[in-house]
Design a protein around this motif. Structure first.
Motif, PDB file in Angstrom:
ATOM      1  N   ASP A 150      22.719 -30.942  47.779  1.00  0.00           N
ATOM      2  CA  ASP A 150      23.276 -29.832  48.409  1.00  0.00           C
ATOM      3  C   ASP A 150      24.165 -29.029  47.573  1.00  0.00           C
ATOM      4  O   ASP A 150      24.520 -29.239  46.485  1.00  0.00           O
ATOM      5  N   PHE A 151      24.367 -27.738  47.737  1.00  0.00           N
ATOM      6  CA  PHE A 151      25.340 -26.729  47.062  1.00  0.00           C
ATOM      7  C   PHE A 151      26.319 -26.276  48.083  1.00  0.00           C
ATOM      8  O   PHE A 151      25.856 -26.474  49.293  1.00  0.00           O
ATOM      9  N   GLU A 152      27.499 -26.105  47.741  1.00  0.00           N
ATOM     10  CA  GLU A 152      28.730 -25.545  48.431  1.00  0.00           C
ATOM     11  C   GLU A 152      29.120 -24.340  48.430  1.00  0.00           C
ATOM     12  O   GLU A 152      29.115 -23.804  47.374  1.00  0.00           O
ATOM     13  N   VAL A 153      29.102 -23.366  49.527  1.00  0.00           N
ATOM     14  CA  VAL A 153      29.709 -22.202  49.491  1.00  0.00           C
ATOM     15  C   VAL A 153      30.667 -22.146  50.366  1.00  0.00           C
ATOM     16  O   VAL A 153      30.445 -22.332  51.774  1.00  0.00           O
ATOM     17  N   ASN A 154      31.972 -21.819  50.128  1.00  0.00           N
ATOM     18  CA  ASN A 154      33.111 -21.658  51.100  1.00  0.00           C
ATOM     19  C   ASN A 154      33.138 -22.676  52.091  1.00  0.00           C
ATOM     20  O   ASN A 154      33.403 -22.652  53.244  1.00  0.00           O
ATOM     21  N   GLN A 202      30.935 -24.806  52.860  1.00  0.00           N
ATOM     22  CA  GLN A 202      29.876 -25.194  53.678  1.00  0.00           C
ATOM     23  C   GLN A 202      28.787 -25.624  52.851  1.00  0.00           C
ATOM     24  O   GLN A 202      28.587 -24.997  51.834  1.00  0.00           O
ATOM     25  N   LYS A 203      27.867 -26.750  53.362  1.00  0.00           N
ATOM     26  CA  LYS A 203      26.797 -27.363  52.332  1.00  0.00           C
ATOM     27  C   LYS A 203      25.547 -26.778  52.691  1.00  0.00           C
ATOM     28  O   LYS A 203      25.360 -26.581  53.805  1.00  0.00           O
ATOM     29  N   TYR A 204      24.854 -26.480  51.828  1.00  0.00           N
ATOM     30  CA  TYR A 204      23.387 -26.135  52.012  1.00  0.00           C
ATOM     31  C   TYR A 204      22.341 -27.015  51.210  1.00  0.00           C
ATOM     32  O   TYR A 204      22.475 -27.036  50.051  1.00  0.00           O
ATOM     33  N   PRO A 205      21.086 -27.303  51.888  1.00  0.00           N
ATOM     34  CA  PRO A 205      20.243 -27.874  51.175  1.00  0.00           C
ATOM     35  C   PRO A 205      19.373 -27.347  50.307  1.00  0.00           C
ATOM     36  O   PRO A 205      19.302 -26.192  50.235  1.00  0.00           O
ATOM     37  N   THR A 210      24.435 -12.205  48.714  1.00  0.00           N
ATOM     38  CA  THR A 210      24.376 -12.471  47.210  1.00  0.00           C
ATOM     39  C   THR A 210      25.153 -13.541  46.971  1.00  0.00           C
ATOM     40  O   THR A 210      24.901 -14.302  45.817  1.00  0.00           O
ATOM     41  N   LYS A 211      26.301 -14.124  47.539  1.00  0.00           N
ATOM     42  CA  LYS A 211      27.139 -15.258  47.087  1.00  0.00           C
ATOM     43  C   LYS A 211      26.345 -16.522  47.293  1.00  0.00           C
ATOM     44  O   LYS A 211      26.250 -17.170  46.295  1.00  0.00           O
ATOM     45  N   LEU A 212      25.477 -16.498  48.434  1.00  0.00           N
ATOM     46  CA  LEU A 212      24.744 -17.877  48.528  1.00  0.00           C
ATOM     47  C   LEU A 212      23.632 -17.901  47.541  1.00  0.00           C
ATOM     48  O   LEU A 212      23.205 -18.935  46.889  1.00  0.00           O
TER      49      LEU A 212
END
Length: 611
Positions: free
Chosen positions: A183-187, A189-192, A208-210
């Motif tokens: 996963d990667f994390e932004v703010n 929150q984790k995303y697969p 853009t950030k994601l």
């Protein structure tokens, strides 16, 4: 939103392809493989040492052709089964077993080529006169004569064929089985993240950030495997160089272009002209993307975003069929019947699952129907992708009805013309009778971002990079990750100039492309699209006569050279004019995108900034 990919076993069967016809109703792959080994041995005993006149040439080729038809079906079953799940041990072992067995078979049957080439040119030409069925096969064989080795050397090389193919298998295993992106994390929150989700979703994410975070995470994980992947690629390159030297080719380029039936000038021209003359147009397109999205800077990670993501309709598999039927109807009822069968008879693997090969491809085994792999995410963009693969399917569907297995496949130089033709037909259909500014912009941006960006930019820049790599190899050098990164970054920076920031990770895109294990393949996309762009213009202006000529080109298969096939379709690729016309056409499309954007923003009361 991106979801975690399911296991292959959890995918609904209606989203998968049906491979049952490849084994002729048999469920025992090992039994089919054993039968092929026995048949190869029988061919060896029957014909080895007997090919001494034109009559025997025809007899051996008749039996060899029938055997090859059976071999292709089993080969396709092994490869397609493995391609849908690189994590499936049984499928991977089955593919490896086929590779090992095919090497034994190749060694057993290498005597056919050796004995044919030991005959006089007059004897082979006599066989060509007596049997038109094998004329193309023997003509191509005669071209190989200067590069043929001693029969025992040919036998040994054939026995090692599975070893020579190992780098590609190792590349796929590293890419699809070993790399776990997590996963990667932004703010908070984790995303697969996976190969499939990055190339199918995150690369075109509007946030853009994601998008940039996904790019950074993807690149960081790729970098951990760069040394192994570079060593794997170097193994492939050194094998090709050794083969070129052993066979007496003047250079590795001559060796790799030999089967394409084109000379070095066509290859170099395609790369040089596009690299220099298309770059200003694409830099203008990049700046338009930056302006519309209000980006502080335009980075490599931003190049795949849609010009108008709010106008990107989602589309189901069923809806895609209607679009494609309507767009390709001009090709005639037989062509549409093939398209309809591809859906109803499950020729297409739509599923998204863990371990599935990335991208899309079409496999068209002789004696069976074509098979298409795609990972359907529901974006309208995939209508173009599917139309592209159906272009390959339609090509071989028609060629195999008219030609034998030896004559069915044209030069690699021409292979992408029928596929990109279908993309042009879809685009032309969507633009027809449309006056809505936003819809026109969406269609034209799809042509630029999908059809031309993918084939004229992505693959062409791969070709420019690949040429630099092969020049090193031809000079007796090798490559490692550092060298490959430097070469790739240099190509990207030269093309995009100051319009795009080639951010860290962009140089690693050489790790993502399987085409590097297929010889000089990447440049052929732009070659094919050059031809199809010109023919699609003819179809728009001339209608049925141009369509009929194009269908005759498809039916011709590999019986003509790429120059002759293009000539049949009314395009002269011996000159640079078709390529210049196509580059000019891309420039016109981008200019229209700028104009439409200005008009839309005026209508919406948006202040236009000239950047």
């Amino acid at each position: 939103m991106v979801h975690i990919l399911p296991a292959r076993s959890a995918v609904p069967v209606e989203e998968t392809w049906d491979l049952s016809s490849l084994l002729n109703g048999s469920t025992d792959f090992n039994e089919e493989l054993t039968n092929l080994e026995k048949q190869a041995l029988a061919l060896n005993k029957k014909f080895k040492g007997t090919i001494n006149d034109s009559k025997m040439v025809i007899l051996v080729l008749t039996d060899y052709m029938l055997f090859t038809e059976k071999l292709v079906l089993v080969s396709t079953h092994a490869n397609l089964t493995a391609s849908t799940d690189q994590t499936n041990d049984k499928a991977q072992l089955q593919a490896s077993k086929f590779g090992a067995t095919a090497a034994k078979i190749g060694s057993q049957l290498s005597f056919i080529t050796s004995e044919l080439l030991s005959l006089s040119t007059e004897t082979l030409e006599q066989a060509m006169e007596e049997s038109t069925e094998f004329r193309v096969f023997l003509k191509n064989l005669l071209r190989q004569k200067p590069y043929q080795l001693h029969p025992e050397a040919e036998k040994s090389l054939a026995a090692f064929s599975s070893t020579f193919n190992a780098p590609y298998s190792l590349y796929n295993t590293t890419k699809m089985a070993d790399i776990n992106f997590g996963d990667f994390e932004v703010n908070g929150q984790k995303y697969p993240l996976s190969y499939g989700s990055f190339e199918g979703d995150w690369e075109v994410e509007t946030n853009t950030k994601l998008r940039r975070a996904a790019f950074d995470a993807f690149s960081t994980k790729l970098k951990e495997y760069q040394q192994t992947t570079a060593k794997t690629y170097d193994m492939q390159l050194q094998t090709e160089k050794t083969t070129a030297d052993l066979r007496g080719y003047a250079s590795i380029f001559d060796y790799l272009l030999f089967d394409q039936e084109v000379d070095r000038s066509l290859y170099d021209r395609q790369i040089d002209l596009i690299t220099s003359e298309l770059a200003p147009h694409m830099q203008k397109y990049a700046k338009l993307l930056q302006r519309v999205h209000g980006l502080d800077q335009m980075t490599f990670a931003d190049l795949k975003i849609s010009l108008d993501p709010s106008y990107e309709p989602e589309i189901t598999v069923a809806q895609s069929k209607q679009y494609i039927d309507d767009a390709l109807a001009i090709m005639g009822p037989d062509y549409i019947k093939m398209v309809d069968r591809s859906y109803s008879e499950r020729w297409i693997d739509f599923a998204q699952n863990k371990g599935k090969s990335t991208g899309a491809f079409c496999s068209s085994p002789y004696g069976d129907h074509p098979y298409i792999l795609i990972s359907w995410t529901g974006r309208m963009n995939e209508v173009f992708v599917l139309a592209h693969e159906l272009g390959h399917a339609g090509h071989f569907y028609h060629a195999h009805q008219e030609q034998n297995i030896f004559n069915g496949r044209p030069s690699l130089y021409f292979i992408e013309a029928p596929s990109t033709m279908n993309e042009m037909l879809v685009a032309n259909h969507l633009l027809k009778d449309s006056s809505d500014l936003k819809f026109r912009r969406w269609v034209i941006s799809s042509i630029v971002a999908r059809t031309y960006y993918h084939n004229f930019v992505t693959h062409l820049l791969e070709a420019a990079y690949q040429r630099k790599v092969y020049k090193r190899i031809d000079a007796g050098q090798s490559v490692n990750a550092g060298i490959l990164n430097e070469l790739k970054r240099g190509v990207l920076e030269d093309f995009w100039g100051d319009a795009v920031d080639i951010n860290d990770g962009a140089e690693l895109t050489w790790m993502r492309q399987p085409h590097y294990y297929m010889g000089l393949y990447p440049y052929t996309y732009s070659a094919g699209l050059t031809i199809s762009t010109q023919v699609s213009k003819r179809i728009l202006s001339e209608g049925q006569p141009a369509v009929d000529e194009w269908l005759e080109v498809l039916k011709a298969g590999g019986t003509q050279s790429p120059t002759e096939l293009a000539q049949m379709a009314g395009v002269d690729i011996t000159t640079e004019q078709p390529l210049r016309d196509t580059i000019s056409y891309i420039g016109e499309l981008i200019d229209e995108l700028v104009y439409l954007t200005d008009e839309i923003e005026k209508a919406d009361g948006v202040e236009i900034s000239q950047s």
